[in-house]
Every structure is written in C-alpha cells, then in structure tokens.
Scaffold this motif. Structure first.
Motif, mmCIF file in Angstrom:
data_model
loop_
_atom_site.group_PDB
_atom_site.id
_atom_site.type_symbol
_atom_site.label_atom_id
_atom_site.label_comp_id
_atom_site.label_asym_id
_atom_site.label_seq_id
_atom_site.Cartn_x
_atom_site.Cartn_y
_atom_site.Cartn_z
ATOM 1 N N ALA A 169 -2.295 -49.331 37.972
ATOM 2 C CA ALA A 169 -2.485 -49.283 36.522
ATOM 3 C C ALA A 169 -4.070 -48.701 36.166
ATOM 4 O O ALA A 169 -4.269 -48.033 35.353
ATOM 5 N N PHE A 170 -5.036 -49.450 37.054
ATOM 6 C CA PHE A 170 -6.160 -48.862 36.784
ATOM 7 C C PHE A 170 -6.398 -47.425 37.199
ATOM 8 O O PHE A 170 -7.199 -46.631 36.613
ATOM 9 N N ALA A 171 -5.754 -47.028 37.983
ATOM 10 C CA ALA A 171 -5.874 -45.336 38.375
ATOM 11 C C ALA A 171 -5.187 -44.588 37.476
ATOM 12 O O ALA A 171 -5.819 -43.500 37.299
ATOM 13 N N ILE A 172 -4.028 -45.326 36.546
ATOM 14 C CA ILE A 172 -3.503 -44.485 35.433
ATOM 15 C C ILE A 172 -4.349 -44.511 34.483
ATOM 16 O O ILE A 172 -4.789 -43.299 33.735
ATOM 17 N N VAL A 173 -5.050 -45.542 34.213
ATOM 18 C CA VAL A 173 -6.014 -45.521 33.041
ATOM 19 C C VAL A 173 -7.371 -44.937 33.357
ATOM 20 O O VAL A 173 -7.825 -43.966 32.292
ATOM 21 N N PHE A 174 -7.635 -44.962 34.463
ATOM 22 C CA PHE A 174 -9.070 -44.039 34.836
ATOM 23 C C PHE A 174 -8.425 -42.535 34.796
ATOM 24 O O PHE A 174 -9.403 -41.797 34.188
ATOM 25 N N PHE A 175 -7.441 -42.281 35.398
ATOM 26 C CA PHE A 175 -6.992 -40.675 35.363
ATOM 27 C C PHE A 175 -7.067 -40.322 33.767
ATOM 28 O O PHE A 175 -7.611 -39.201 33.235
ATOM 29 N N LEU A 202 -8.337 -41.662 31.074
ATOM 30 C CA LEU A 202 -9.813 -41.693 30.551
ATOM 31 C C LEU A 202 -10.583 -40.330 31.134
ATOM 32 O O LEU A 202 -11.186 -39.886 30.217
ATOM 33 N N TRP A 203 -10.276 -40.143 32.337
ATOM 34 C CA TRP A 203 -11.168 -39.080 32.928
ATOM 35 C C TRP A 203 -10.794 -37.623 32.443
ATOM 36 O O TRP A 203 -11.374 -36.705 32.120
ATOM 37 N N LYS A 204 -9.112 -37.635 32.300
ATOM 38 C CA LYS A 204 -8.757 -36.304 31.768
ATOM 39 C C LYS A 204 -8.865 -35.933 30.255
ATOM 40 O O LYS A 204 -8.847 -35.014 29.747
ATOM 41 N N LYS A 205 -8.517 -37.149 29.572
ATOM 42 C CA LYS A 205 -8.595 -37.036 28.105
ATOM 43 C C LYS A 205 -9.543 -37.441 27.157
ATOM 44 O O LYS A 205 -10.229 -36.847 26.395
ATOM 45 N N LEU A 206 -10.179 -38.628 27.543
ATOM 46 C CA LEU A 206 -10.887 -39.185 26.857
ATOM 47 C C LEU A 206 -12.552 -38.749 27.200
ATOM 48 O O LEU A 206 -13.402 -38.695 26.181
ATOM 49 N N LEU A 207 -12.881 -38.692 28.628
ATOM 50 C CA LEU A 207 -14.012 -38.305 28.881
ATOM 51 C C LEU A 207 -14.565 -36.752 28.634
ATOM 52 O O LEU A 207 -15.796 -36.726 28.109
ATOM 53 N N PRO A 208 -13.662 -35.901 28.466
ATOM 54 C CA PRO A 208 -14.004 -34.444 27.876
ATOM 55 C C PRO A 208 -14.558 -34.609 26.422
ATOM 56 O O PRO A 208 -15.310 -34.221 26.012
ATOM 57 N N SER A 209 -13.600 -35.491 25.786
ATOM 58 C CA SER A 209 -13.914 -35.593 24.413
ATOM 59 C C SER A 209 -15.072 -36.235 24.144
ATOM 60 O O SER A 209 -16.143 -35.803 23.426
ATOM 61 N N ILE A 210 -15.606 -37.547 24.911
ATOM 62 C CA ILE A 210 -16.749 -38.168 24.559
ATOM 63 C C ILE A 210 -17.977 -37.019 25.135
ATOM 64 O O ILE A 210 -18.912 -37.131 24.567
ATOM 65 N N ASN A 211 -17.509 -36.390 26.309
ATOM 66 C CA ASN A 211 -18.683 -35.328 26.749
ATOM 67 C C ASN A 211 -18.949 -34.234 25.685
ATOM 68 O O ASN A 211 -20.147 -33.829 25.348
ATOM 69 N N LYS A 212 -17.945 -33.859 25.082
ATOM 70 C CA LYS A 212 -18.048 -32.797 24.093
ATOM 71 C C LYS A 212 -18.964 -33.336 22.877
ATOM 72 O O LYS A 212 -19.647 -32.453 22.360
#
Length: 184
Positions: free
Chosen positions: A29-35, A37-47
């Motif tokens: 579950a952590f890996a799914i949430v991390f993946f 967040l890493w693929k969807k949320l992190l680019p938006s936050i970085n942008k």
C-alpha cells in the motif's frame, strides 16, 4: 519448554513487531501511494514550486530593473536641475551685464544731453548778450545823438554820420573798459 512456549507466545504478542502479512500489505500500500505521489502529485508540486520560484526571481529582476531605471531617472533629473541652475545663473549674469551696460549707456546719454543743453544755453546766452549789446548800442547812440543835438543846438539826423560817430564812441568805451578790466 513451557518457558519457551510462553516466550514464543509473548513474542507473537509484541506490539512493536506487526505480523508479517500485515507488514507486506502495508509495504504494498505504501509503494502504491508512494508511486502515485511520485508520478502524479510530486510533478504538480514541483511545477508549482518552479513557477513560484520563477515569479519570485522575475519579481526580483523587475524590482532591480525598476530600481536601476529609477536611479537613471533620478540622475537625469539631477543633471537637468544642475543644468537649469547653471542656465539660470548664466541668464542672471547676462541680465546684470545688460543692466550695467544699459545704466552706463543711459548715463552717457544723460551726460551728452546735459552737454547739449549747457552748450545750447551758452549759445542762447551769447546770442541774447549780443542782441542786448546791439540794442543797448542803438539806444545809447540815439540818446547820445539826441543829447549832442541838444548841446550843440542842431539836429544830428544824418543817419550814416550818426552811426559812424556812435560806433567810434562805443568802441573807444569798450577799449577803455577792456584795458581797465585787464589791469585789475
């Protein structure tokens, strides 16, 4: 052995060590949430962070540019003010020079007019003196002729002879007056 079983039972009950199947499910579950967040949320936050950083840097650059422009405008205003003060000083100096020249010119013109008035006055006085002398000469001559005619008892009406006699008499009087005036 009982002690071992008790220990084993206690070991299973240790709250710090979760059971293995829960640990595996939690990791998945952590890996799914991390993946996610890493693929969807992190680019938006970085942008968003990149946009914000660029906006801040752009604002700083604009502020620096505006400050430089303000400093340049201030320098131009100071230069213009200094130039205006210099021009005002030059105009004031020119006005003073023109005023002094005008005063000198007016004084010279006044002096010239005064000299003309004095010369005209002297000329008028001289003309009046000559006219008075001429009138006096005629009146004295007429009176002298009348007196001489009364003394002699005859009329001395010959105008040419009368005029010559009067002129000779008056010339002699003037010579005597001049010699007595020079002797003083």
């Amino acid at each position: 052995m009982n002690a071992l079983v008790n220990m084993a039972a206690e070991e299973k009950m240790n709250p710090l060590l979760p059971p293995i199947p829960e640990l595996v499910i939690g990791l998945i579950a952590f890996a799914i949430v991390f993946f996610f967040l890493w693929k969807k949320l992190l680019p938006s936050i970085n942008k968003v962070l990149d946009e914000r950083r660029e906006a801040i840097e752009g604002g700083i650059e604009k502020a620096e540019a505006a400050q430089e422009e303000a400093a340049e405008v201030l320098k131009q205003y100071k230069d213009q003010l200094a130039e205006a003060r210099h021009e005002a000083a030059r105009l004031r100096s020119e006005a003073q020079e023109q005023g002094a020249a005008l005063i000198a010119e007016m004084r010279a013109e006044g002096q010239r007019q005064r000299e003309e008035i004095i010369a005209a006055g002297h000329a008028q006085i001289e003309a009046d003196r000559k006219q008075a002398a001429q009138t006096l000469r005629q009146d004295v001559g007429k009176l002298a002729t009348d007196l001489a005619g009364k003394l002699v008892g005859e009329s001395l009406e010959d105008h040419a002879r009368q005029s010559r006699t009067i002129d000779r008499f008056l010339d002699q009087l003037e010579e005597k007056a001049d010699t007595s005036g020079a002797a003083r």
